[in-house]
Structure formats: C-alpha cells, structure tokens
Design an enzyme around this catalytic site. Sequence first.
Site, PDB file in Angstrom:
ATOM      1  N   ARG A 138     -21.767 -24.127 -71.535  1.00  0.00           N
ATOM      2  CA  ARG A 138     -20.364 -24.303 -71.919  1.00  0.00           C
ATOM      3  C   ARG A 138     -19.712 -22.981 -72.252  1.00  0.00           C
ATOM      4  O   ARG A 138     -18.546 -22.760 -71.980  1.00  0.00           O
ATOM      5  CB  ARG A 138     -20.306 -25.237 -73.128  1.00  0.00           C
ATOM      6  CG  ARG A 138     -18.953 -25.284 -73.806  1.00  0.00           C
ATOM      7  CD  ARG A 138     -18.858 -26.450 -74.745  1.00  0.00           C
ATOM      8  NE  ARG A 138     -19.113 -27.688 -74.044  1.00  0.00           N
ATOM      9  CZ  ARG A 138     -19.686 -28.765 -74.606  1.00  0.00           C
ATOM     10  NH1 ARG A 138     -20.053 -28.746 -75.868  1.00  0.00           N
ATOM     11  NH2 ARG A 138     -19.875 -29.857 -73.898  1.00  0.00           N
ATOM     12  N   TYR A 139     -20.456 -22.120 -72.893  1.00  0.00           N
ATOM     13  CA  TYR A 139     -19.919 -20.827 -73.330  1.00  0.00           C
ATOM     14  C   TYR A 139     -20.376 -19.751 -72.347  1.00  0.00           C
ATOM     15  O   TYR A 139     -21.383 -19.906 -71.666  1.00  0.00           O
ATOM     16  CB  TYR A 139     -20.462 -20.501 -74.718  1.00  0.00           C
ATOM     17  CG  TYR A 139     -20.001 -21.437 -75.816  1.00  0.00           C
ATOM     18  CD1 TYR A 139     -18.690 -21.395 -76.286  1.00  0.00           C
ATOM     19  CD2 TYR A 139     -20.880 -22.348 -76.393  1.00  0.00           C
ATOM     20  CE1 TYR A 139     -18.275 -22.232 -77.306  1.00  0.00           C
ATOM     21  CE2 TYR A 139     -20.473 -23.182 -77.426  1.00  0.00           C
ATOM     22  CZ  TYR A 139     -19.173 -23.125 -77.884  1.00  0.00           C
ATOM     23  OH  TYR A 139     -18.767 -23.947 -78.898  1.00  0.00           O
ATOM     24  N   ARG A 142     -24.219 -18.019 -73.244  1.00  0.00           N
ATOM     25  CA  ARG A 142     -25.365 -18.720 -73.831  1.00  0.00           C
ATOM     26  C   ARG A 142     -25.440 -20.155 -73.335  1.00  0.00           C
ATOM     27  O   ARG A 142     -24.432 -20.741 -72.961  1.00  0.00           O
ATOM     28  CB  ARG A 142     -25.303 -18.684 -75.358  1.00  0.00           C
ATOM     29  CG  ARG A 142     -24.017 -19.235 -75.966  1.00  0.00           C
ATOM     30  CD  ARG A 142     -23.790 -18.543 -77.318  1.00  0.00           C
ATOM     31  NE  ARG A 142     -22.699 -19.122 -78.081  1.00  0.00           N
ATOM     32  CZ  ARG A 142     -21.407 -18.857 -77.873  1.00  0.00           C
ATOM     33  NH1 ARG A 142     -21.051 -18.069 -76.875  1.00  0.00           N
ATOM     34  NH2 ARG A 142     -20.484 -19.397 -78.632  1.00  0.00           N
ATOM     35  N   ASP A 319     -18.917 -36.291 -85.011  1.00  0.00           N
ATOM     36  CA  ASP A 319     -18.411 -36.578 -83.671  1.00  0.00           C
ATOM     37  C   ASP A 319     -18.092 -38.072 -83.529  1.00  0.00           C
ATOM     38  O   ASP A 319     -18.802 -38.911 -84.082  1.00  0.00           O
ATOM     39  CB  ASP A 319     -19.454 -36.196 -82.611  1.00  0.00           C
ATOM     40  CG  ASP A 319     -19.629 -34.688 -82.504  1.00  0.00           C
ATOM     41  OD1 ASP A 319     -18.646 -33.959 -82.755  1.00  0.00           O
ATOM     42  OD2 ASP A 319     -20.744 -34.248 -82.183  1.00  0.00           O
TER      43      ASP A 319
HETATM   44  C1  PLP Z   1     -23.396 -25.336 -80.337  1.00  0.00           C
HETATM   45  C2  PLP Z   1     -23.600 -24.960 -78.959  1.00  0.00           C
HETATM   46  C3  PLP Z   1     -23.990 -23.651 -78.620  1.00  0.00           C
HETATM   47  C4  PLP Z   1     -24.224 -22.582 -79.659  1.00  0.00           C
HETATM   48  O1  PLP Z   1     -23.034 -22.252 -80.307  1.00  0.00           O
HETATM   49  P1  PLP Z   1     -22.993 -21.068 -81.379  1.00  0.00           P
HETATM   50  O2  PLP Z   1     -21.619 -21.129 -81.945  1.00  0.00           O
HETATM   51  O3  PLP Z   1     -23.283 -19.808 -80.638  1.00  0.00           O
HETATM   52  O4  PLP Z   1     -24.055 -21.368 -82.393  1.00  0.00           O
HETATM   53  C5  PLP Z   1     -24.155 -23.352 -77.298  1.00  0.00           C
HETATM   54  N1  PLP Z   1     -23.931 -24.273 -76.337  1.00  0.00           N
HETATM   55  C6  PLP Z   1     -23.537 -25.524 -76.628  1.00  0.00           C
HETATM   56  C7  PLP Z   1     -23.276 -26.475 -75.521  1.00  0.00           C
HETATM   57  C8  PLP Z   1     -23.358 -25.916 -77.955  1.00  0.00           C
HETATM   58  O5  PLP Z   1     -22.994 -27.163 -78.227  1.00  0.00           O
END
Ligand code: PLP
Length: 395
Positions: A138-139, A142, A319
């Site tokens: 998603r990000y 990471r 959620d």
């Molecule tokens: C929570 C989460 C993360 C990690 O998020 P941080 O803010 O870096 O701790 C990474 N990917 C997904 C899909 C998440 O839900």
Amino acid sequence: MNSIETVRKEIKAAVTEVHPPVKLTAKENRVINFFKDATPFDWEDWRWQLRYRITTKDILEKIINLTPAEEKGIEGCGNKLTMSIPPYFASLIDPDNPNCPIRRQCIPQQYELETSSEEMVDPCAEEKHSPVHGLVHRYPDRVLFLVNEMCAMYCRYCTRSRMVGDGHRTLSTHTYEAAFEYIRAHKEIRDVLISGGDPLTLSDRVLEHIIKTLKSIPHVEFVRIGTRIPVTLPQRITFDLVNMLKKYSPIWMSIHFTHPKEITKRVKFACDLLADSGIPLGSQTVLLKGLNDNAATMKKLMHELLKIRVRPYYIYQCDPILGSKHFRTPVSVGIEIMEKLRGHTTGYAVPTLVIDAPGGGGKIPIGSQYIISHEENRYTLRNYAGGQFVYHDPV
Ligand SMILES: *Cc1c(COP(=O)(O)O)cnc(C)c1O
Ligand code: SF4
C-alpha cells in the site's frame, strides 16, 4: 495418593520454587485445575497452551459465569470468527464481571452477529492492494506480509476476521515463494512487516526461514514482526526464539496491547527477554468501547508499557468490521483521549491516533489542532494547558 501423583506434586513444588515463570499465580492455579493432569511445566509450554486453547462452551462455563449474550455469541460465532482462548489468557478473566476488559476481547457476544450498513468484510481493502497472495503493498517503500491465519487468541474486533481463524488454509512454503519473488523484484521495498494471523504461532524453524530469506534480499533494510503473542501467550517467547531473532538484528516488533490488566509479571518476563535481546518494542492498541475508551485507562496502559520497555506506537480507531458496532467509539472519543495525554504525561507515552482509512487509504493520523491561526509568517499556537503562544517563521 498413588505414586504418579506424588511425583507430580513433588515436581510442582520444586519448579514453583526454582523457576520464576513456572510459579503460577492463584488465578492461574484456579484455571489449570480444570485441565486434568496438567503440570506447571505444561502451563509454561506454549504448545500445550495452544493445544488446550478454550474453543467451546463446556470448559469456559466451568471457569466463568457466562452471560446469555455470551452463550448466544459462542453458539453463533463459529461461521464467522472462532473463539479461542489460551488457558493463560483465560486465567486473566474476571469470572464474575461481564464487563471485564479481558473477557470482552476474547468471548464473543451475540452483538457481533449483527451487522450495520457502514460495516465491511475487509475495511482496509487489503485484498485490493494485494499483488500476490499474502502481501499487501500500500505504501511506497514497505509491505505487509501476512504469513499465516492462526492466532493464539481471536480478538472479537479483529480487522482481519475475513481470513484469520483455525481451519483456514495455512499459507504454504510455496505461497511464500511468490511473495519473496515480488519483494526481490521491487527494489523500493526497504521494510517488510511480517504479520498474519500471528507469525509467532509458527515454529521457530518456519519463522527463521521467512526472516532469513527476507534479510538475504539486499534492499530489505529491516523486518518487523506484528504480533499479539507476548500478551496472549507469553510462554511463546522462549530463549530459543529470542536467540534466533537476535541473529537477524535489526528486527523490530509491534505488540498488540489493549488494556493495563494484560501487563502481568509473565508478560513483563516475555518483554524483558525480547528487549534484552535488542529488539525494539512498540505497541499497537485498538480503541474499544467499554474496554479502554477513557483517558485514565489509556494513560495507565501507556505508563505500564513504558515500564516494560514498550514504546507506545499507534492507537487505532476501531475498523468498521462486520459486527463491530458494540466495540466502536465515536472519533471524538479518541481525540479527547489524545488531548489528555499530550503534554500531560511523558512524551514517550503518547502514541499516534490513526484511522486506517476504509477503502485502503492507509493510516491517517487524527488529533487536536494546536495551530490556532496562521497569517503570513506568524503562527498562533496553543499548548496542552490552553495557553496561547506565537511563533514567527524566519523572514
Ligand atoms: C500498517 C501498515 C504498514 C506499516 O505502517 P507504518 O506506519 O510504517 O507502521 C504497512 N503496510 C500496511 C498495508 C499497513 O496496514
Ligand atoms: S491477534 Fe491480530 S490478527 Fe489475530 S485475531 Fe487479534 S487482531 Fe486479529
């Protein structure tokens, strides 16, 4: 008394004296007695705790006085999210108080079978952002790697109730391979968050295989583990486990805590082992109606966490998972709690309050506004106690 019983009694006396974690509390002794022939050695064995998780009404109703809402919940929850409570965690339940915060987390109530129009099967749209089975990307830098579907205890408000539970298909080593391939092919991934299910229900061997493989990928700078096991099954944090994890430093760990009552001596022992092994510990807490939705409880939890070297990391707005209405608070409740933490206590005790945006927007921080107004280079601020202050940008 026959000889086996005598020996067992002697062992019980001996271990109780020499090994602090095996010395059971009065509450633990009360619960272990419902398991025929179990010894404190069994109690201390995480596999025994898993094997004897409480999944049916018969044992549970002996240990605590079930309410009609719980009886209906237990009967109906099977198709949704199984009930499963390690004996250790069950020993923390107040047998006579239906509002016991430990109890509400782990014993289903009939309300979870009712759904509301705003509720969803997969509120954070993890499936939508899943390029290969088990990975959520998603990000930008990471990924979340969901390595299994089993947990020691199933939290009644679980955001992944669509996939967790006993009897689901365990991800095979073959499925892991596709995830490893994806991470290898995406050089922007520098951080892998291993979660599930609960990754610590895996054996040391399988867990090591995952961590070792991830660490062998040059662009993966570090891995972290998201788990609830140090709280629900602290016996799992063994010397062997931490010695294995140590080899792959840096490994960070986010531990899901809900209430100060969870922080027992046994949990402290587990967190000490982890922290002494150089694993930085953070906490994640879901804000839950009637469990921890007031500033006093939350502050106490954060203080207790600091005492066991866990740095509060996130508080999550619950959620809108199917059947969660009896757990969800208005957004304003969380904001008020944050208002009563920031400035009023140690900065390290103040986590970030987030809403994991429905539809897959990721974690969005929410909270009070401390900038009252802003004109050109002049900012009017307020502090935690309501005082006003001005800051000027460089001109
Ligand atoms: C929570 C989460 C993360 C990690 O998020 P941080 O803010 O870096 O701790 C990474 N990917 C997904 C899909 C998440 O839900
Ligand atoms: S430990 Fe996490 S994944 Fe498992 S049931 Fe609880 S919230 Fe869900």
